[in-house]
Design an enzyme around this catalytic site. Structure first.
Site, PDB file in Angstrom:
ATOM      1  N   LYS A   1       0.859  -1.184   0.000  1.00  9.96           N
ATOM      2  CA  LYS A   1       0.000   0.000   0.000  1.00  9.96           C
ATOM      3  C   LYS A   1       0.894   1.233   0.000  1.00  9.96           C
ATOM      4  CE  LYS A   1      -3.924   2.157   2.283  1.00  9.96           C
ATOM      5  NZ  LYS A   1      -3.441   3.502   1.961  1.00  9.96           N
TER       6      LYS A   1
ATOM      7  N   ASP B   1       1.534   5.374   0.121  1.00 14.45           N
ATOM      8  CA  ASP B   1       0.964   6.565   0.743  1.00 14.45           C
ATOM      9  C   ASP B   1       1.070   7.731  -0.233  1.00 14.45           C
ATOM     10  OD1 ASP B   1      -0.184   8.196   2.579  1.00 14.45           O
ATOM     11  OD2 ASP B   1       1.588   8.453   3.820  1.00 14.45           O
TER      12      ASP B   1
ATOM     13  N   GLU C   1       3.527   1.695   4.031  1.00 16.03           N
ATOM     14  CA  GLU C   1       2.304   2.085   4.741  1.00 16.03           C
ATOM     15  C   GLU C   1       1.418   0.905   5.113  1.00 16.03           C
ATOM     16  OE1 GLU C   1      -1.407   5.234   4.410  1.00 16.03           O
ATOM     17  OE2 GLU C   1      -0.662   4.228   2.636  1.00 16.03           O
TER      18      GLU C   1
END
Length: 322
Positions: free
Chosen positions: A37, A39, A183
């Protein structure tokens, strides 16, 4: 917002990005793919294949002028009518996405200023899906099939990449994310179609959070509450030069904790800031830096502030006496 009707001419349609639901890593995980993931800022990329490119934010705003370093992707995709899904990020010195750096780029529509900022804070596009290709909608295809198509359409370039995914082995993917300071993880069901504009349980995001101890050096009044009730506490971390301001924490505080803090902070009130540097917080009240609290945060910003901090608990066992 769903996709616009398909144009038989092959022109790329407008497609809203599919969204993930927050949750834990799926178990069992054999039928899931795992991606890092990032950011950053979600972005849908579309081109009719003539060398032009359009970058659209999740809020459906045209952000093409903001990121001139990504325009070369239009030439790379020349001859292909395509719609891609990805994330625009800015990277820190360690190669990790840093939203604080990206914020310096966001909202800039002046071409000259955007070009100048691109030199100082370059943006990168992480591409992880394809929804349309050469007149053919791909949203009904399974995730695994779309990723196979994507790998044949686009390869890494100076400001874009197509990161791989891990099939199964969610725990191992999580360990990699933690080790790299990323993240979090997005889990995507291998058989899932692409559902434009919808938040689907077929995509699940799990954020990594950092828990740390901080020192309370001040507070701000809670709006609408009796005098002395804090809405947020101003916290810092100990460094050789002294107590460095790390941000304001208001989320996660219960009414009971607010009442207790009100009494503690009243006793510890002092006339000046205990932080080594300036703290630009309106209406700040200062206290002696005695109380230690445990907070969680998604990461640190480039300015050395906690990003999305959440109160966990007071740590009376770590109260500073000196």
């Amino acid at each position: 917002m769903a996709a616009t009707p398909w144009d038989s001419s092959g022109a790329p349609p407008t497609i809203a990005p599919m969204l993930a639901v927050p949750g834990p890593l799926p178990v069992p995980d054999a039928e899931w793919a795992f991606e890092a993931k990032w950011d950053g800022a979600r972005c849908v990329v579309s081109t009719p294949g003539d060398g032009s490119l359009r970058l659209t934010s999740r809020a459906r705003n045209d952000v093409t002028p903001t990121y001139p370093e990504l325009h070369a992707l239009g030439d790379v995709l020349r001859g292909r009518s395509v719609v891609l899904d990805g994330e625009i990020v800015a990277l820190d010195a360690a190669g990790r996405s840093d939203f604080g750096l990206l914020q310096r780029r966001m909202g800039i529509m002046n071409a000259r200023r955007a070009a100048r900022l691109a030199l100082d804070f370059p943006a990168y596009l992480v591409v992880f899906d394809v929804m349309f290709l050469d007149g053919r909608p791909l949203t009904a295809l399974a995730y695994e099939e779309r990723r196979a198509v994507l790998s044949g359409v686009l390869s890494a370039g100076p400001h874009w990449s197509v990161p791989s995914y891990v099939r199964g082995h969610g725990a191992k993917a999580w360990e990699t994310v933690e080790r790299g300071g990323l993240e979090g993880v997005v889990a995507k069901r291998l058989s899932s179609p692409y559902t434009p504009g919808l938040r689907s349980p077929d995509w699940r995001k799990t954020k990594r959070v950092e828990t740390l101890d901080v020192v309370i050096g001040g507070w701000t009044q809670r709006r609408g509450a009796p005098a002395g009730v804090p809405g947020a506490v101003l916290v810092g971390v100990d460094e050789p030069a002294g107590l460095r301001y790390a941000g304001s924490v208001g989320s996660g505080l219960s009414d009971q904790e607010l009442g207790d803090l009100r009494e503690y902070l009243k006793v510890l009130a002092c006339p000046g800031s205990p932080f080594t540097g300036p703290v630009d917080v309106a209406g700040a009240h200062w206290v002696e830096p005695r109380l230690v609290a445990e907070v969680s945060a998604s990461q640190w910003t480039a300015a050395g502030r906690l990003r999305h901090p959440v109160w966990q608990r007071l740590r009376p066992d770590l109260t500073r006496l000196d």
